[in-house]
Write a protein that holds these residues in place. Structure first.
Motif, PDB file in Angstrom:
ATOM      1  N   GLU A 101      31.617 111.075  -9.497  1.00 53.60           N
ATOM      2  CA  GLU A 101      30.422 111.375  -9.540  1.00 53.60           C
ATOM      3  C   GLU A 101      30.163 112.562  -8.282  1.00 53.60           C
ATOM      4  O   GLU A 101      29.367 113.295  -8.436  1.00 53.60           O
ATOM      5  CB  GLU A 101      29.387 110.192  -9.326  1.00 53.60           C
ATOM      6  N   THR A 102      30.496 112.024  -7.147  1.00 50.54           N
ATOM      7  CA  THR A 102      30.218 112.874  -6.002  1.00 50.54           C
ATOM      8  C   THR A 102      31.243 114.136  -5.832  1.00 50.54           C
ATOM      9  O   THR A 102      31.188 115.028  -5.124  1.00 50.54           O
ATOM     10  CB  THR A 102      30.438 112.084  -4.747  1.00 50.54           C
ATOM     11  N   GLU A 104      34.202 113.912  -5.019  1.00 49.90           N
ATOM     12  CA  GLU A 104      35.440 114.071  -4.059  1.00 49.90           C
ATOM     13  C   GLU A 104      36.771 113.662  -4.606  1.00 49.90           C
ATOM     14  O   GLU A 104      37.748 114.212  -4.121  1.00 49.90           O
ATOM     15  CB  GLU A 104      35.345 112.666  -3.201  1.00 49.90           C
ATOM     16  N   LYS A 142      33.849 117.535   0.069  1.00 46.22           N
ATOM     17  CA  LYS A 142      32.968 117.641  -0.842  1.00 46.22           C
ATOM     18  C   LYS A 142      31.920 116.224  -0.571  1.00 46.22           C
ATOM     19  O   LYS A 142      30.783 115.804  -1.208  1.00 46.22           O
ATOM     20  CB  LYS A 142      33.128 117.609  -2.340  1.00 46.22           C
ATOM     21  N   LYS A 143      32.528 115.452   0.435  1.00 45.79           N
ATOM     22  CA  LYS A 143      32.053 114.025   0.557  1.00 45.79           C
ATOM     23  C   LYS A 143      30.681 114.008   1.358  1.00 45.79           C
ATOM     24  O   LYS A 143      29.798 113.316   0.490  1.00 45.79           O
ATOM     25  CB  LYS A 143      33.005 113.396   2.084  1.00 45.79           C
ATOM     26  N   ALA A 146      27.550 116.165  -1.444  1.00 42.86           N
ATOM     27  CA  ALA A 146      27.195 115.360  -2.654  1.00 42.86           C
ATOM     28  C   ALA A 146      26.180 114.532  -2.485  1.00 42.86           C
ATOM     29  O   ALA A 146      24.842 114.697  -3.209  1.00 42.86           O
ATOM     30  CB  ALA A 146      28.146 114.456  -3.195  1.00 42.86           C
ATOM     31  N   PRO A 147      25.920 113.722  -1.501  1.00 44.47           N
ATOM     32  CA  PRO A 147      24.804 112.954  -1.180  1.00 44.47           C
ATOM     33  C   PRO A 147      23.352 113.644  -0.807  1.00 44.47           C
ATOM     34  O   PRO A 147      22.220 113.359  -1.490  1.00 44.47           O
ATOM     35  CB  PRO A 147      24.964 112.034  -0.292  1.00 44.47           C
ATOM     36  N   LYS A 150      21.982 114.647  -4.133  1.00 40.72           N
ATOM     37  CA  LYS A 150      21.241 113.703  -4.906  1.00 40.72           C
ATOM     38  C   LYS A 150      19.664 113.512  -4.296  1.00 40.72           C
ATOM     39  O   LYS A 150      18.835 113.314  -5.267  1.00 40.72           O
ATOM     40  CB  LYS A 150      21.821 112.390  -4.892  1.00 40.72           C
TER      41      LYS A 150
END
Length: 179
Positions: A101-102, A104, A142-143, A146-147, A150
């Protein structure tokens, strides 16, 4: 009136024990002059007579008592092999979903990793992550991005109000037939 009598009356007024009542150092003379319960109330209002705050028993978390000495039965009588397996596999699958989803882990590796999880290749989530890093399936760049996306999406979303439910009239049940 003696100090013990003043303390007794103050304890009764303040609804606490006599041992919690204190008289200020410079106010002993005034406390001895008090003749009635009203005089003691006046001393309490002035702050000459006061009660210590209630501390209570120290709260300590109750221990689980699951140590070696308390264990009875074989290794898997406490938690079956199947339960521990399900717990481990479900956590790994959920972790894989989060990584996908993220972004990674790219989507093309999903099936391969999923089947490895199903085959029991990994002891836990950490072993899964190590495998992904060793085989260059994990993209660390990408770690952190992504959050943040969101959180921004959640902040931009307008909050929806739940529709109010109408109350229904109670339905009367028919009485059972007599034979």
């Amino acid at each position: 009136m003696s100090a013990t009598t003043v303390k007794r009356l103050a304890a009764d007024i303040l609804k606490c024990g006599v041992n919690r009542i204190r008289i200020k150092d410079g106010e002993y003379g005034r406390a001895m002059e008090a003749l009635t319960r009203e005089d003691v109330r006046g001393l309490i209002d002035d702050g000459a007579v006061y009660s210590l705050r209630y501390v209570g028993p120290r709260t300590k978390p109750e221990r689980k008592r699951k140590g070696i000495g308390k264990r009875r039965g074989k290794k898997f009588s406490r938690k079956s092999e199947k339960d521990s397996w399900m717990e481990r596999i479900r956590s790994q699958r959920a972790y894989l979903d989060v990584l996908l989803e993220t972004g990674e882990v790219p989507a093309e590796y999903k099936r391969k990793v999923y089947l490895k999880i199903k085959g029991g290749s990994f002891k836990g989530k950490k072993a899964l992550l190590t495998y992904l890093k060793e085989n260059e399936m994990y993209d660390e760049s990408k770690k952190k991005a992504a959050p943040a996306k969101k959180e921004a999406a959640k902040a931009a979303e307008p909050k929806k109000e739940a529709p109010k439910k109408e109350k229904k009239a109670p339905v009367k049940k028919a009485a059972p037939k007599k034979k």
